[in-house]
Design a protein around this motif. Sequence first.
Motif, PDB file in Angstrom:
ATOM      1  N   ASP A  89      37.875  34.072   2.629  1.00  0.00           N
ATOM      2  CA  ASP A  89      38.724  32.954   3.048  1.00  0.00           C
ATOM      3  C   ASP A  89      37.914  31.657   3.083  1.00  0.00           C
ATOM      4  N   ALA A  90      36.725  31.724   3.653  1.00  0.00           N
ATOM      5  CA  ALA A  90      35.885  30.533   3.778  1.00  0.00           C
ATOM      6  C   ALA A  90      35.487  29.988   2.406  1.00  0.00           C
ATOM      7  N   ILE A  91      35.172  30.874   1.470  1.00  0.00           N
ATOM      8  CA  ILE A  91      34.815  30.425   0.119  1.00  0.00           C
ATOM      9  C   ILE A  91      36.018  29.778  -0.557  1.00  0.00           C
ATOM     10  N   ALA A  92      37.187  30.372  -0.386  1.00  0.00           N
ATOM     11  CA  ALA A  92      38.406  29.774  -0.951  1.00  0.00           C
ATOM     12  C   ALA A  92      38.627  28.380  -0.381  1.00  0.00           C
ATOM     13  N   ARG A  93      38.423  28.237   0.919  1.00  0.00           N
ATOM     14  CA  ARG A  93      38.628  26.931   1.560  1.00  0.00           C
ATOM     15  C   ARG A  93      37.614  25.908   1.050  1.00  0.00           C
ATOM     16  N   VAL A  94      36.358  26.304   0.889  1.00  0.00           N
ATOM     17  CA  VAL A  94      35.335  25.397   0.340  1.00  0.00           C
ATOM     18  C   VAL A  94      35.718  24.955  -1.073  1.00  0.00           C
ATOM     19  N   TRP A 103      34.037  36.345  -5.571  1.00  0.00           N
ATOM     20  CA  TRP A 103      35.044  36.822  -6.526  1.00  0.00           C
ATOM     21  C   TRP A 103      36.428  36.846  -5.864  1.00  0.00           C
ATOM     22  N   LEU A 104      36.490  37.388  -4.666  1.00  0.00           N
ATOM     23  CA  LEU A 104      37.762  37.451  -3.938  1.00  0.00           C
ATOM     24  C   LEU A 104      38.243  36.055  -3.548  1.00  0.00           C
ATOM     25  N   GLY A 105      37.313  35.196  -3.127  1.00  0.00           N
ATOM     26  CA  GLY A 105      37.675  33.851  -2.709  1.00  0.00           C
ATOM     27  C   GLY A 105      38.259  33.030  -3.839  1.00  0.00           C
ATOM     28  N   ILE A 106      37.698  33.182  -5.037  1.00  0.00           N
ATOM     29  CA  ILE A 106      38.222  32.463  -6.207  1.00  0.00           C
ATOM     30  C   ILE A 106      39.679  32.852  -6.445  1.00  0.00           C
ATOM     31  N   LEU A 107      39.960  34.146  -6.408  1.00  0.00           N
ATOM     32  CA  LEU A 107      41.325  34.607  -6.647  1.00  0.00           C
ATOM     33  C   LEU A 107      42.268  34.158  -5.533  1.00  0.00           C
ATOM     34  N   LYS A 108      41.812  34.197  -4.285  1.00  0.00           N
ATOM     35  CA  LYS A 108      42.651  33.715  -3.185  1.00  0.00           C
ATOM     36  C   LYS A 108      43.040  32.253  -3.386  1.00  0.00           C
ATOM     37  N   ALA A 109      42.097  31.460  -3.939  1.00  0.00           N
ATOM     38  CA  ALA A 109      42.333  30.040  -4.153  1.00  0.00           C
ATOM     39  C   ALA A 109      43.159  29.769  -5.409  1.00  0.00           C
ATOM     40  N   GLY A 110      43.504  30.831  -6.145  1.00  0.00           N
ATOM     41  CA  GLY A 110      44.283  30.669  -7.360  1.00  0.00           C
ATOM     42  C   GLY A 110      43.452  30.380  -8.588  1.00  0.00           C
ATOM     43  N   GLY A 111      42.137  30.490  -8.469  1.00  0.00           N
ATOM     44  CA  GLY A 111      41.255  30.258  -9.601  1.00  0.00           C
ATOM     45  C   GLY A 111      41.217  31.441 -10.543  1.00  0.00           C
ATOM     46  N   VAL A 112      40.571  31.244 -11.689  1.00  0.00           N
ATOM     47  CA  VAL A 112      40.388  32.288 -12.696  1.00  0.00           C
ATOM     48  C   VAL A 112      38.892  32.599 -12.757  1.00  0.00           C
ATOM     49  N   VAL A 113      38.524  33.840 -12.479  1.00  0.00           N
ATOM     50  CA  VAL A 113      37.118  34.242 -12.442  1.00  0.00           C
ATOM     51  C   VAL A 113      36.568  34.386 -13.862  1.00  0.00           C
ATOM     52  N   VAL A 114      35.394  33.793 -14.080  1.00  0.00           N
ATOM     53  CA  VAL A 114      34.645  34.000 -15.324  1.00  0.00           C
ATOM     54  C   VAL A 114      33.251  34.471 -14.902  1.00  0.00           C
ATOM     55  N   ALA A 115      33.088  35.784 -14.749  1.00  0.00           N
ATOM     56  CA  ALA A 115      31.807  36.337 -14.305  1.00  0.00           C
ATOM     57  C   ALA A 115      30.882  36.518 -15.498  1.00  0.00           C
ATOM     58  N   VAL A 159      33.684  25.176   7.685  1.00  0.00           N
ATOM     59  CA  VAL A 159      35.123  25.026   7.468  1.00  0.00           C
ATOM     60  C   VAL A 159      35.915  25.770   8.534  1.00  0.00           C
ATOM     61  N   ALA A 160      37.181  25.400   8.658  1.00  0.00           N
ATOM     62  CA  ALA A 160      38.067  26.074   9.607  1.00  0.00           C
ATOM     63  C   ALA A 160      38.295  27.516   9.171  1.00  0.00           C
ATOM     64  N   PRO A 161      38.526  28.410  10.109  1.00  0.00           N
ATOM     65  CA  PRO A 161      38.768  29.817   9.744  1.00  0.00           C
ATOM     66  C   PRO A 161      40.111  30.000   9.060  1.00  0.00           C
ATOM     67  N   GLY A 162      40.202  31.084   8.294  1.00  0.00           N
ATOM     68  CA  GLY A 162      41.448  31.456   7.650  1.00  0.00           C
ATOM     69  C   GLY A 162      41.731  30.658   6.383  1.00  0.00           C
ATOM     70  N   PHE A 163      42.652  31.184   5.579  1.00  0.00           N
ATOM     71  CA  PHE A 163      43.083  30.494   4.364  1.00  0.00           C
ATOM     72  C   PHE A 163      44.378  31.140   3.897  1.00  0.00           C
ATOM     73  N   ASP A 164      45.355  30.315   3.571  1.00  0.00           N
ATOM     74  CA  ASP A 164      46.611  30.837   3.029  1.00  0.00           C
ATOM     75  C   ASP A 164      46.444  31.014   1.526  1.00  0.00           C
ATOM     76  N   ALA A 165      46.298  32.255   1.098  1.00  0.00           N
ATOM     77  CA  ALA A 165      46.062  32.532  -0.317  1.00  0.00           C
ATOM     78  C   ALA A 165      47.212  32.012  -1.170  1.00  0.00           C
ATOM     79  N   VAL A 166      46.876  31.525  -2.352  1.00  0.00           N
ATOM     80  CA  VAL A 166      47.876  31.038  -3.290  1.00  0.00           C
ATOM     81  C   VAL A 166      48.783  32.198  -3.705  1.00  0.00           C
ATOM     82  N   ALA A 167      50.083  31.945  -3.694  1.00  0.00           N
ATOM     83  CA  ALA A 167      51.062  32.980  -4.057  1.00  0.00           C
ATOM     84  C   ALA A 167      51.180  33.046  -5.578  1.00  0.00           C
TER      85      ALA A 167
END
Length: 531
Positions: free
Chosen positions: A66-71, A98-110, A174-182
């Motif tokens: 969640d924190a990585i997604a928020r950053v 990896w999880l944070g990128i997806l929560k933020a709606g990003g596309v992972v390129v590992a 950053v603030a705790p929590g993150f509403d993942a992109v639907a």
Amino acid sequence: MTSAHVDTFVRDRLPPPSLQPEFRLLDYPERLNSAVALLDGIDPNMVAIANDSVSWRYGELHERSDAIARVLVEQAGLVPGNRVLLRGANTATMFAAWLGILKAGGVVVATMPILRAGEIADIVARAAVSHAIVDSRCLADFRTAQATCPTLRSTLVYDGDAGTGELEARMAAVAPGFDAVATHRDDPALIAFTSGTTGTPKGCIQYHRDILAPADSFARQVLAPRAGDRWLCSAPIAFTFGLGMQLIFPLRFGGTAVTLENTTPSALIDAVERMGVNILATAPTAYKAMLTGLTDVPRSLRTCVSAGEHLPANVWHAWRAATRLEIVDGIGATEMMHVFVSASGSDIRPGATGRAVPGYDVTVLDETNQPMASGTGRLAVRGPTGCRYLDDEDRQQVYVVDGWNVTGDTYRRDEDGYFHFVARSDDMIVSSGYNIGAPEVENALCAHPAVRECAVIGAPCPDRGMKVKAFIVVAPGHEAGAALAKALQDHVKAQIAPYKYPREIVFLGALPKTATGKIQRSALRHPETQP
């Protein structure tokens, strides 16, 4: 469909529907964020990731991702659909990213940690990567690449699992929590680049539903995982086999991902014992190497999985004799996300890769692209996953034939539906009118105690059209030379039909390999790479 992606770069570069394979889709909700699906519903107090530095529970992994997604969103300006490069070894922080990128709606390129600057720059350019999350220990080549990559506008650096990097400091603020992109189930989630065994790596687009499909087919149906299982895989998560075995499957079934940065055979078997690993996944060469000096089998180990290269029958039998465990073989492809032919338990037939994984339809095609009930032909598959190359219609048309994904492997299908590996389609050697499969010769050579590793190719021959040429890495205690070459030729003649023996043998200190550890036979075919 209504995509959640604001940046439509990837969607705009999908192959047209007419060039995509037929799909046999699994049932997932229309709105699906695969990172959320992997973490939700699991006891937050269960251990999610463990290694020699950290042990994170599911609740902690949720919070850190969640924190990585928020950053990414609040500080780095990521919008859904942006591509994010991931560079580093398998660590807890890498998995959270990896999880944070997806929560933020990003596309992972590992990317593989061993890729060099030119290879990184090519991937960044082809995927128009805008953001990067990089382990500080992998910065040097990345910084060189970054200087030539105008699309990159944000780089976040972390320090392995030490918790002392720039990214970790931002996460703490950053603030705790993150509403993942639907996200939609058919929104792109990752671009996985192939390992380049046949030339320039290809970018394979996988959707959010494709992240879950291998877990709900191969892992669930073939491996029969249990909650609390500890999983270890030698492959990095940039390799989709590693992504499944090391990250997706443990989380999907409430297990623990045991991460290891030093994945030599001796380190693997030590980690299995030390960390109580239940499910181990690695390449056939590693299983063979682990047999050397193996005196006791860790009692925790229950399931062994092999992929990446064909598993020779002699290695399967040797491992079973030493450990009483039967290796689960399988074939997959980056294009297909994961394994689609396999077998376990009483269904295993040593020497055969297995049968179609439930959910997949697998066949062999004849010369007119017609499916055969049995016989030898090109392996073809369709199911819940399939090939979607990024902006590459020419190669898309080669891989997808009449709705089938054609993998580039030659297989024999027997009357019971088992598939037996013959060769990569470009590894078939035609010598004096005889068809010779390179893997058959390699299997014979590997049965000799003087051979540590080998690779076989077809080389031009004025008399035969092509001849069998073998590259040998000699095992400790044996000496390369003419005498050993003659002994190996005689050995092959005694093992298989004599006309298949290698007429030329070259001894090497090491075989050329891709970043995923696959033998790079294409490099051996070029004269400038041969001694």
